[in-house]
Design a protein around this motif. Sequence first.
Motif, PDB file in Angstrom:
ATOM      1  N   GLN A  13      11.268  -0.287  -4.988  1.00 22.75           N
ATOM      2  CA  GLN A  13      11.561  -1.577  -5.609  1.00 22.75           C
ATOM      3  C   GLN A  13      10.313  -2.462  -5.625  1.00 22.75           C
ATOM      4  O   GLN A  13      10.003  -3.095  -6.632  1.00 22.75           O
ATOM      5  CB  GLN A  13      12.678  -2.285  -4.843  1.00 22.75           C
ATOM      6  N   ILE A  14       9.605  -2.508  -4.515  1.00 19.82           N
ATOM      7  CA  ILE A  14       8.388  -3.320  -4.442  1.00 19.82           C
ATOM      8  C   ILE A  14       7.359  -2.837  -5.462  1.00 19.82           C
ATOM      9  O   ILE A  14       6.732  -3.634  -6.168  1.00 19.82           O
ATOM     10  CB  ILE A  14       7.808  -3.277  -3.013  1.00 19.82           C
ATOM     11  N   ARG A  29       9.789  12.221  -4.824  1.00 13.20           N
ATOM     12  CA  ARG A  29       8.645  13.124  -4.725  1.00 13.20           C
ATOM     13  C   ARG A  29       7.434  12.475  -4.043  1.00 13.20           C
ATOM     14  O   ARG A  29       6.363  13.075  -4.001  1.00 13.20           O
ATOM     15  CB  ARG A  29       8.253  13.630  -6.107  1.00 13.20           C
ATOM     16  N   ALA A  30       7.614  11.277  -3.533  1.00 11.40           N
ATOM     17  CA  ALA A  30       6.532  10.654  -2.768  1.00 11.40           C
ATOM     18  C   ALA A  30       6.174  11.541  -1.577  1.00 11.40           C
ATOM     19  O   ALA A  30       7.033  12.244  -1.020  1.00 11.40           O
ATOM     20  CB  ALA A  30       6.963   9.278  -2.280  1.00 11.40           C
ATOM     21  N   ARG A  50       0.843  -1.204   0.000  1.00  8.84           N
ATOM     22  CA  ARG A  50       0.000   0.000   0.000  1.00  8.84           C
ATOM     23  C   ARG A  50       0.878   1.253   0.000  1.00  8.84           C
ATOM     24  O   ARG A  50       0.597   2.217  -0.733  1.00  8.84           O
ATOM     25  CB  ARG A  50      -0.919  -0.006   1.217  1.00  8.84           C
ATOM     26  N   MET A  51       1.938   1.269   0.791  1.00  9.67           N
ATOM     27  CA  MET A  51       2.859   2.411   0.786  1.00  9.67           C
ATOM     28  C   MET A  51       3.583   2.507  -0.552  1.00  9.67           C
ATOM     29  O   MET A  51       3.774   3.600  -1.107  1.00  9.67           O
ATOM     30  CB  MET A  51       3.863   2.274   1.932  1.00  9.67           C
ATOM     31  N   ALA A  52       3.996   1.353  -1.085  1.00 10.57           N
ATOM     32  CA  ALA A  52       4.733   1.339  -2.351  1.00 10.57           C
ATOM     33  C   ALA A  52       3.909   1.938  -3.481  1.00 10.57           C
ATOM     34  O   ALA A  52       4.456   2.579  -4.393  1.00 10.57           O
ATOM     35  CB  ALA A  52       5.145  -0.089  -2.694  1.00 10.57           C
ATOM     36  N   ALA A  53       2.606   1.752  -3.436  1.00  7.24           N
ATOM     37  CA  ALA A  53       1.733   2.270  -4.492  1.00  7.24           C
ATOM     38  C   ALA A  53       1.716   3.791  -4.536  1.00  7.24           C
ATOM     39  O   ALA A  53       1.306   4.383  -5.544  1.00  7.24           O
ATOM     40  CB  ALA A  53       0.317   1.738  -4.298  1.00  7.24           C
ATOM     41  N   VAL A  82       5.746  -7.887  -3.594  1.00  5.56           N
ATOM     42  CA  VAL A  82       6.491  -8.780  -2.706  1.00  5.56           C
ATOM     43  C   VAL A  82       6.439 -10.221  -3.179  1.00  5.56           C
ATOM     44  O   VAL A  82       7.479 -10.900  -3.253  1.00  5.56           O
ATOM     45  CB  VAL A  82       5.950  -8.668  -1.263  1.00  5.56           C
ATOM     46  N   GLU A  83       5.256 -10.732  -3.519  1.00  7.62           N
ATOM     47  CA  GLU A  83       5.147 -12.133  -3.906  1.00  7.62           C
ATOM     48  C   GLU A  83       5.925 -12.423  -5.176  1.00  7.62           C
ATOM     49  O   GLU A  83       6.627 -13.429  -5.266  1.00  7.62           O
ATOM     50  CB  GLU A  83       3.672 -12.526  -4.076  1.00  7.62           C
TER      51      GLU A  83
END
Length: 464
Positions: free
Chosen positions: A193-194, A141-142, A129-132, A200-201
């Motif tokens: 990266q995720i 810029r996140a 969810r954070m990676a998105a 992750v999977e």
Amino acid sequence: MTTTKPAQLTADVAVVGAGLSGLVAARRLVRQGHSVVVLEADDRAGGRLYNLDAGDGVISEGGGQWVGKLHTRMFELLEELGLKTFPTHTEGKTIYLRRGKRRTYGGTIPPLGPVALLDFAQAQFRLERMAATVPAEVPWRARKATEWDSTTLGYWLDKHCRSAEARHLFELGLSLVFAESSSQVSLLKALHQIGTSGGVEFMMNTADGAQETRVAGGTQAVADAIAAELGDRVRLGSPVTSIEQDSRGALVRSAGAEVRCGRVIVAMTPGDAAWIDFLPPLPTRRAKLQRVWRNGGERKVCLVYRRPFWREQGLNGSAVTDLPIAHYVVDNSPPDGSKGILLAFIGTAASGGFHWDDTILDDKDARRDAFVKDLVELFGPQARDFEQYLEKSWIAEPWISGVAGLRTPGVLTNYTDATTAAVGRVHWAGAETSAEFESYMEGAVRAAERAVAEVVAQGVDVPR
């Protein structure tokens, strides 16, 4: 004593580094009608693609080796080169060993306890969810970039994983991606990266994951095929010492050749590029990036057997454990099973409960003996009866400083686009410069395509 004067060459583009990214960039340019010279410091092409000789024509990869279904550019490249692929062996049960308890299981999910399973799922959900929210092209810029880049993935896992078992599984899987302990990796880098490498999977799995497919003949065959196609455009044993540029063009000096060209593509990690003198000097952010850059370091270790005896036991050769060496084991045998090969990884630092003393880190025989001991515990006494031990160390390579860009805290937010921003006539490639699938072979190909597009867009005006 006589010295050989470097060859004086002219080309549209000089490519520095004959790893996968540099070779793909050169091949793309040649196919578009440009003249190219590739300068490689080592005595072989391939960079971090490297085959180990297991005897009788069998190989085991010592460097990058796997391709997953999301790695579309790699599959396109393999098809263009006429190279075949085969699936990583997964038929049979996988071993899961933790705290002395050995179990086997089918599928992709280890038999975690119910608490650990729920804990892993909630942490994975949070990470993805954070990676998105992290922009692929501009992760700095996140919205929470500063906060996430000021801490490590390991700290976040310590804080949000409730069970030691789930924490251990994250450490095992993600430290393989970064070739380093999660305590060294920026959380922002891990989230990027995720978000850009399939989740992750996909990153951690074999079936339907990033480790699903291998290249017949090993991935060194990819480099060899491109180098053969490029022919004498590739100059081996030619470490680049300086790159000079002005409004008319560039001059690349190396031990084997001096190349006058219109553009330069440097296909090296930022840390390795720090050995080159640039005139005029690089911008401050790029120069500092090269000084602070770190890649993770590890060894790939293999034991070669007369046959994959574990398959006779209904096992697929894979294991997920908390043993000293064999944390993650995979069957790396050839597709016909003519030999059995078990492969594992040894990093450079203790992490997540993995502890090595200096003997194992510094002595090859000690590493072999420790690996054999672990495999005997996993697969039984037959594991002692091996033909040979093979390893490839990416820790002490003279021209390559590690295998995967890990980005310690502060690098992404302090140096932003310095990894990829062209400096005059100098452009940057290499797996670490890709916005997607960074440090994978897929990333190396995508980085080459981006660098070539930049060169073509800017135009090549060769000094005469």
